[in-house]
Design a protein around this motif. Structure first.
Motif, PDB file in Angstrom:
ATOM      1  N   MET A  42      31.630  32.251  27.968  1.00  0.00           N
ATOM      2  CA  MET A  42      32.667  31.280  27.737  1.00  0.00           C
ATOM      3  C   MET A  42      33.970  31.775  28.353  1.00  0.00           C
ATOM      4  O   MET A  42      34.309  32.947  28.276  1.00  0.00           O
ATOM      5  N   ILE A  43      34.696  30.889  28.978  1.00  0.00           N
ATOM      6  CA  ILE A  43      35.967  31.200  29.616  1.00  0.00           C
ATOM      7  C   ILE A  43      37.078  31.162  28.576  1.00  0.00           C
ATOM      8  O   ILE A  43      37.124  30.272  27.734  1.00  0.00           O
ATOM      9  N   THR A  44      37.982  32.131  28.644  1.00  0.00           N
ATOM     10  CA  THR A  44      39.144  32.176  27.769  1.00  0.00           C
ATOM     11  C   THR A  44      40.373  31.762  28.567  1.00  0.00           C
ATOM     12  O   THR A  44      40.505  32.132  29.733  1.00  0.00           O
ATOM     13  N   ILE A  45      41.259  31.026  27.933  1.00  0.00           N
ATOM     14  CA  ILE A  45      42.516  30.625  28.565  1.00  0.00           C
ATOM     15  C   ILE A  45      43.652  31.248  27.777  1.00  0.00           C
ATOM     16  O   ILE A  45      43.748  31.052  26.561  1.00  0.00           O
ATOM     17  N   THR A  46      44.496  32.011  28.460  1.00  0.00           N
ATOM     18  CA  THR A  46      45.622  32.640  27.780  1.00  0.00           C
ATOM     19  C   THR A  46      46.615  31.568  27.331  1.00  0.00           C
ATOM     20  O   THR A  46      46.638  30.462  27.891  1.00  0.00           O
ATOM     21  N   PRO A  47      47.448  31.875  26.335  1.00  0.00           N
ATOM     22  CA  PRO A  47      48.445  30.900  25.892  1.00  0.00           C
ATOM     23  C   PRO A  47      49.368  30.419  27.011  1.00  0.00           C
ATOM     24  O   PRO A  47      49.688  29.233  27.100  1.00  0.00           O
TER      25      PRO A  47
ATOM     26  N   LEU B 218      30.806  33.209  35.579  1.00  0.00           N
ATOM     27  CA  LEU B 218      32.101  33.033  34.922  1.00  0.00           C
ATOM     28  C   LEU B 218      32.070  33.404  33.439  1.00  0.00           C
ATOM     29  O   LEU B 218      33.075  33.271  32.749  1.00  0.00           O
ATOM     30  N   GLU B 219      30.918  33.894  32.973  1.00  0.00           N
ATOM     31  CA  GLU B 219      30.809  34.286  31.568  1.00  0.00           C
ATOM     32  C   GLU B 219      31.857  35.351  31.256  1.00  0.00           C
ATOM     33  O   GLU B 219      32.020  36.320  31.999  1.00  0.00           O
ATOM     34  N   ASP B 220      32.585  35.173  30.196  1.00  0.00           N
ATOM     35  CA  ASP B 220      33.638  36.090  29.749  1.00  0.00           C
ATOM     36  C   ASP B 220      34.835  36.165  30.701  1.00  0.00           C
ATOM     37  O   ASP B 220      35.574  37.149  30.686  1.00  0.00           O
ATOM     38  N   ALA B 221      35.033  35.163  31.540  1.00  0.00           N
ATOM     39  CA  ALA B 221      36.207  35.129  32.421  1.00  0.00           C
ATOM     40  C   ALA B 221      37.440  34.723  31.618  1.00  0.00           C
ATOM     41  O   ALA B 221      37.336  34.106  30.556  1.00  0.00           O
ATOM     42  N   THR B 222      38.599  35.077  32.145  1.00  0.00           N
ATOM     43  CA  THR B 222      39.873  34.705  31.534  1.00  0.00           C
ATOM     44  C   THR B 222      40.749  34.056  32.593  1.00  0.00           C
ATOM     45  O   THR B 222      40.859  34.570  33.714  1.00  0.00           O
ATOM     46  N   ILE B 223      41.359  32.931  32.241  1.00  0.00           N
ATOM     47  CA  ILE B 223      42.315  32.279  33.129  1.00  0.00           C
ATOM     48  C   ILE B 223      43.701  32.573  32.595  1.00  0.00           C
ATOM     49  O   ILE B 223      44.001  32.339  31.424  1.00  0.00           O
ATOM     50  N   ASP B 224      44.549  33.101  33.469  1.00  0.00           N
ATOM     51  CA  ASP B 224      45.918  33.438  33.095  1.00  0.00           C
ATOM     52  C   ASP B 224      46.866  32.755  34.071  1.00  0.00           C
ATOM     53  O   ASP B 224      46.452  32.285  35.137  1.00  0.00           O
ATOM     54  N   PHE B 225      48.129  32.689  33.701  1.00  0.00           N
ATOM     55  CA  PHE B 225      49.162  32.144  34.578  1.00  0.00           C
ATOM     56  C   PHE B 225      50.213  33.218  34.783  1.00  0.00           C
ATOM     57  O   PHE B 225      50.698  33.799  33.813  1.00  0.00           O
ATOM     58  N   VAL B 226      50.520  33.509  36.040  1.00  0.00           N
ATOM     59  CA  VAL B 226      51.545  34.500  36.346  1.00  0.00           C
ATOM     60  C   VAL B 226      52.729  33.818  37.009  1.00  0.00           C
ATOM     61  O   VAL B 226      52.566  32.860  37.766  1.00  0.00           O
ATOM     62  N   ASP B 227      53.908  34.297  36.689  1.00  0.00           N
ATOM     63  CA  ASP B 227      55.128  33.766  37.287  1.00  0.00           C
ATOM     64  C   ASP B 227      56.049  34.931  37.607  1.00  0.00           C
ATOM     65  O   ASP B 227      56.761  35.429  36.743  1.00  0.00           O
ATOM     66  N   GLN B 228      55.965  35.381  38.850  1.00  0.00           N
ATOM     67  CA  GLN B 228      56.782  36.487  39.314  1.00  0.00           C
ATOM     68  C   GLN B 228      57.754  35.995  40.381  1.00  0.00           C
ATOM     69  O   GLN B 228      57.933  36.614  41.425  1.00  0.00           O
ATOM     70  N   GLY B 229      58.336  34.833  40.112  1.00  0.00           N
ATOM     71  CA  GLY B 229      59.302  34.257  41.047  1.00  0.00           C
ATOM     72  C   GLY B 229      58.660  33.874  42.358  1.00  0.00           C
ATOM     73  O   GLY B 229      57.598  33.285  42.394  1.00  0.00           O
ATOM     74  N   LEU B 230      59.324  34.253  43.444  1.00  0.00           N
ATOM     75  CA  LEU B 230      58.831  33.903  44.772  1.00  0.00           C
ATOM     76  C   LEU B 230      57.628  34.722  45.203  1.00  0.00           C
ATOM     77  O   LEU B 230      56.903  34.343  46.117  1.00  0.00           O
TER      78      LEU B 230
END
Length: 106
Positions: free
Chosen positions: A1-6, A72-84
């Motif tokens: 199962m895929i995990t999605i970070t907050p 994709l088992e145990d995958a995690t989707i994250d969002f990164v924001d490091q500006g440009l």
């Protein structure tokens, strides 16, 4: 199962609200990125097919085809924001610690 970070969930809620319909979810998939067998990961908005696995995580409807589900088992989707430098979604899998799998120059 895929995990999605907050953080990723917050971003995905916005995208789905703006661009999705009532049956739209986040399709996550595996794609072959070069001829040597190295894989890449992708995602986009889509509706489920009869053979897809569909579940909700982090308040997001996730759709995965049967071929991609194992990788994709145990995958995690994250969002990164490091500006440009870097801004966007990243898919981490359990195989990420193996290092680069592609030596063909792609």
């Amino acid at each position: 199962m895929i995990t999605i970070t907050p953080k990723a969930g917050e971003q995905l809620h916005g995208v789905l609200k703006q661009q999705g319909g009532p049956n739209t979810g986040l399709r996550v998939f595996v794609q072959n990125t070069c001829g040597c067998g190295s894989v890449g990961y992708g995602m986009g908005l889509d509706e489920a097919c009869a053979t897809d696995s569909v579940y909700e995580t982090g308040g997001v409807r996730v759709i995965v085809d049967p071929t991609s589900a194992t990788l994709l088992e145990d995958a995690t989707i994250d969002f990164v924001d490091q500006g440009l430098q870097q801004r966007g979604f990243i898919i981490h899998t359990s195989g990420d610690d193996r290092g680069p799998g592609c030596g063909c120059g792609h």
